[in-house]
Design a protein around this motif. Structure first.
Motif, mmCIF file in Angstrom:
data_model
loop_
_atom_site.group_PDB
_atom_site.id
_atom_site.type_symbol
_atom_site.label_atom_id
_atom_site.label_comp_id
_atom_site.label_asym_id
_atom_site.label_seq_id
_atom_site.Cartn_x
_atom_site.Cartn_y
_atom_site.Cartn_z
ATOM 1 N N GLU A 15 15.766 -12.921 -5.129
ATOM 2 C CA GLU A 15 16.079 -13.645 -5.639
ATOM 3 C C GLU A 15 14.797 -14.124 -6.504
ATOM 4 O OE1 GLU A 15 17.393 -15.310 -8.931
ATOM 5 O OE2 GLU A 15 18.871 -14.478 -7.897
ATOM 6 N N GLN A 16 13.358 -13.724 -5.394
ATOM 7 C CA GLN A 16 12.387 -14.301 -6.422
ATOM 8 C C GLN A 16 11.409 -12.526 -6.122
ATOM 9 O OE1 GLN A 16 10.152 -15.043 -2.018
ATOM 10 N NE2 GLN A 16 10.628 -16.721 -2.374
ATOM 11 N N ALA A 17 12.217 -11.947 -5.971
ATOM 12 C CA ALA A 17 11.946 -10.629 -6.675
ATOM 13 C C ALA A 17 11.773 -10.699 -8.211
ATOM 14 C CB ALA A 17 12.497 -9.291 -5.827
ATOM 15 N N ARG A 18 13.287 -10.887 -8.156
ATOM 16 C CA ARG A 18 13.867 -10.618 -10.461
ATOM 17 C C ARG A 18 13.222 -11.760 -10.494
ATOM 18 N NH1 ARG A 18 19.476 -12.005 -10.493
ATOM 19 N NH2 ARG A 18 19.187 -11.618 -12.709
ATOM 20 N N LEU A 19 13.142 -13.049 -10.434
ATOM 21 C CA LEU A 19 12.474 -14.279 -11.023
ATOM 22 C C LEU A 19 10.488 -13.478 -10.517
ATOM 23 C CD1 LEU A 19 13.395 -17.656 -8.645
ATOM 24 C CD2 LEU A 19 13.746 -16.762 -11.319
ATOM 25 N N LEU A 20 9.477 -13.496 -10.185
ATOM 26 C CA LEU A 20 8.476 -12.378 -10.093
ATOM 27 C C LEU A 20 8.456 -11.757 -11.325
ATOM 28 C CD1 LEU A 20 7.747 -12.465 -6.591
ATOM 29 C CD2 LEU A 20 6.064 -13.591 -7.934
ATOM 30 N N MET A 21 9.622 -10.521 -11.262
ATOM 31 C CA MET A 21 9.105 -9.438 -12.020
ATOM 32 C C MET A 21 9.325 -9.820 -14.088
ATOM 33 S SD MET A 21 8.980 -6.498 -11.274
ATOM 34 C CE MET A 21 9.483 -4.974 -12.658
ATOM 35 N N ARG A 22 9.812 -10.887 -14.113
ATOM 36 C CA ARG A 22 9.409 -11.757 -14.948
ATOM 37 C C ARG A 22 8.303 -11.524 -15.674
ATOM 38 N NH1 ARG A 22 15.562 -14.920 -13.515
ATOM 39 N NH2 ARG A 22 16.798 -13.739 -14.661
ATOM 40 N N GLN A 23 7.683 -12.364 -14.190
ATOM 41 C CA GLN A 23 6.901 -12.349 -15.133
ATOM 42 C C GLN A 23 4.938 -11.523 -14.567
ATOM 43 O OE1 GLN A 23 5.694 -15.906 -12.427
ATOM 44 N NE2 GLN A 23 7.592 -16.845 -12.478
ATOM 45 N N LEU A 24 5.746 -10.831 -14.456
ATOM 46 C CA LEU A 24 4.318 -9.609 -13.838
ATOM 47 C C LEU A 24 4.653 -8.278 -14.278
ATOM 48 C CD1 LEU A 24 4.823 -9.894 -9.748
ATOM 49 C CD2 LEU A 24 3.026 -11.029 -11.102
ATOM 50 N N GLY A 25 3.406 -7.435 -14.969
ATOM 51 C CA GLY A 25 3.685 -6.250 -15.270
ATOM 52 C C GLY A 25 3.017 -5.644 -13.753
ATOM 53 N N VAL A 26 4.599 -5.135 -13.501
ATOM 54 C CA VAL A 26 4.290 -4.039 -11.959
ATOM 55 C C VAL A 26 4.720 -2.477 -12.424
ATOM 56 C CG1 VAL A 26 4.744 -5.983 -10.424
ATOM 57 C CG2 VAL A 26 6.517 -4.336 -11.116
ATOM 58 N N ASP A 27 4.127 -1.379 -11.651
ATOM 59 C CA ASP A 27 3.908 -0.225 -11.940
ATOM 60 C C ASP A 27 5.289 0.004 -11.223
ATOM 61 O OD1 ASP A 27 2.304 -0.090 -13.984
ATOM 62 O OD2 ASP A 27 0.797 0.347 -12.291
ATOM 63 N N VAL A 28 5.857 0.207 -9.826
ATOM 64 C CA VAL A 28 6.680 -0.191 -8.426
ATOM 65 C C VAL A 28 7.052 -0.971 -8.194
ATOM 66 C CG1 VAL A 28 6.509 1.614 -6.733
ATOM 67 C CG2 VAL A 28 5.362 2.526 -8.669
ATOM 68 N N VAL A 29 7.971 -1.379 -7.619
ATOM 69 C CA VAL A 29 8.612 -1.852 -6.612
ATOM 70 C C VAL A 29 8.839 -1.348 -5.225
ATOM 71 C CG1 VAL A 29 10.034 -3.711 -6.283
ATOM 72 C CG2 VAL A 29 9.743 -3.619 -8.736
ATOM 73 N N LEU A 30 7.595 -2.267 -4.376
ATOM 74 C CA LEU A 30 8.847 -1.497 -2.671
ATOM 75 C C LEU A 30 9.869 -1.965 -2.079
ATOM 76 C CD1 LEU A 30 7.740 0.794 -0.941
ATOM 77 C CD2 LEU A 30 5.111 -0.598 -0.186
ATOM 78 N N MET A 31 10.719 -1.921 -2.162
ATOM 79 C CA MET A 31 11.894 -2.776 -1.821
ATOM 80 C C MET A 31 12.685 -2.465 -0.486
ATOM 81 S SD MET A 31 13.592 -4.464 -2.957
ATOM 82 C CE MET A 31 14.317 -4.444 -4.729
ATOM 83 N N ASP A 32 12.847 -3.718 0.207
ATOM 84 C CA ASP A 32 12.852 -3.417 1.721
ATOM 85 C C ASP A 32 13.924 -3.194 1.213
ATOM 86 O OD1 ASP A 32 14.054 -3.593 4.349
ATOM 87 O OD2 ASP A 32 13.290 -5.221 4.556
ATOM 88 N N LEU A 33 15.439 -2.342 2.582
ATOM 89 C CA LEU A 33 16.567 -2.328 1.802
ATOM 90 C C LEU A 33 17.635 -3.918 2.765
ATOM 91 C CD1 LEU A 33 17.322 0.889 1.154
ATOM 92 C CD2 LEU A 33 16.690 -0.907 -0.483
ATOM 93 N N SER A 34 17.034 -3.947 3.252
ATOM 94 C CA SER A 34 18.201 -5.122 4.368
ATOM 95 C C SER A 34 17.297 -6.397 4.691
ATOM 96 C CB SER A 34 18.076 -4.384 5.936
ATOM 97 O OG SER A 34 18.256 -3.308 6.346
ATOM 98 N N MET A 35 17.634 -7.283 4.036
ATOM 99 C CA MET A 35 17.130 -8.240 3.232
ATOM 100 C C MET A 35 18.577 -9.306 3.995
ATOM 101 S SD MET A 35 14.136 -8.372 0.662
ATOM 102 C CE MET A 35 15.488 -7.890 -0.296
ATOM 103 N N PRO A 36 18.185 -10.175 4.036
ATOM 104 C CA PRO A 36 19.646 -11.497 3.354
ATOM 105 C C PRO A 36 19.704 -11.894 2.727
ATOM 106 C CG PRO A 36 17.719 -12.471 5.239
ATOM 107 C CD PRO A 36 16.959 -10.914 4.986
ATOM 108 N N GLY A 37 21.039 -12.263 1.913
ATOM 109 C CA GLY A 37 21.718 -12.831 0.770
ATOM 110 C C GLY A 37 21.546 -11.316 -0.197
ATOM 111 N N MET A 38 20.598 -11.428 -1.804
ATOM 112 C CA MET A 38 21.337 -10.303 -1.937
ATOM 113 C C MET A 38 20.170 -8.951 -1.493
ATOM 114 S SD MET A 38 20.569 -9.614 -6.323
ATOM 115 C CE MET A 38 19.204 -10.585 -6.037
ATOM 116 N N GLY A 39 21.025 -7.877 -0.991
ATOM 117 C CA GLY A 39 20.430 -7.070 -0.485
ATOM 118 C C GLY A 39 19.472 -5.724 -1.743
ATOM 119 N N GLY A 40 18.745 -5.186 -0.724
ATOM 120 C CA GLY A 40 17.977 -4.229 -1.699
ATOM 121 C C GLY A 40 18.160 -3.491 -2.553
ATOM 122 N N VAL A 41 19.621 -3.325 -1.412
ATOM 123 C CA VAL A 41 20.741 -1.647 -3.115
ATOM 124 C C VAL A 41 20.693 -2.834 -3.963
ATOM 125 C CG1 VAL A 41 22.711 -0.543 -3.252
ATOM 126 C CG2 VAL A 41 21.496 -0.551 -1.629
#
Length: 153
Positions: free
Chosen positions: A37-63
């Motif tokens: 969820e934090q990643a989704r909020l940050l993406m609205r504000q940032l210009g990034v080229d690549v997201v480096l994503m862990d897959l095993s996270m509590p809540g909404m996972g990486g997939v």
């Protein structure tokens, strides 16, 4: 310079990966998120080229986070970074739109290579991940074996 959003629920892992990437001189971690969820909020504000994503996270996972980020910003390049190399998780990540996948067992050089390739619009899979996906996709009736090095290439 490749601008990266680093998403991992473990603070120490984020700090180590960010430090390693900063030393390369090729990559700048512009933000870090510990949840999808934090990643989704940050993406609205940032210009990034690549997201480096862990897959095993509590809540909404990486997939699921990857699926939602790509829906939010089509064409976004997401590179998975996980300890899971076998099983269903790597295949689901790629099916969700992930552009590449690197094992947390990878060397710094391999992670940088993966980031470069994904940033350039290509796909990248660590050899151990590619082998796991290939074995999983083989026909159930066939004898399961690891692909040869040539098959992986």
């Amino acid at each position: 310079m490749i601008r990266v959003l680093l998403v991992d629920d473990q603070r120490l892992i984020r700090a180590c990966v960010a430090s390693t990437l900063a030393r390369s001189g090729e990559v700048r971690v512009v933000a870090e998120a510990e949840t999808g969820e934090q990643a989704r909020l940050l993406m609205r504000q940032l210009g990034v080229d690549v997201v480096l994503m862990d897959l095993s996270m509590p809540g909404m996972g990486g997939v699921e986070t990857t699926r939602r980020l790509i829906a939010q910003r089509p064409g976004l390049r997401v590179l998975g970074l996980s300890q899971h190399v076998d099983g269903v998780l790597p295949a689901r990540f790629i099916e969700a739109g992930g552009a590449g996948y690197v094992s947390k067992q990878a060397s710094t050089e391999e992670m940088l290579l993966a980031l470069r390739r994904v940033h350039a619009g290509h796909r990248y899979l660590s050899a151990d991940v590619a082998a796991g996906i290939a074995v999983r996709r083989s026909d159930a009736g066939q004898t399961r074996r690891r692909p040869t090095r040539r098959e992986l290439e």
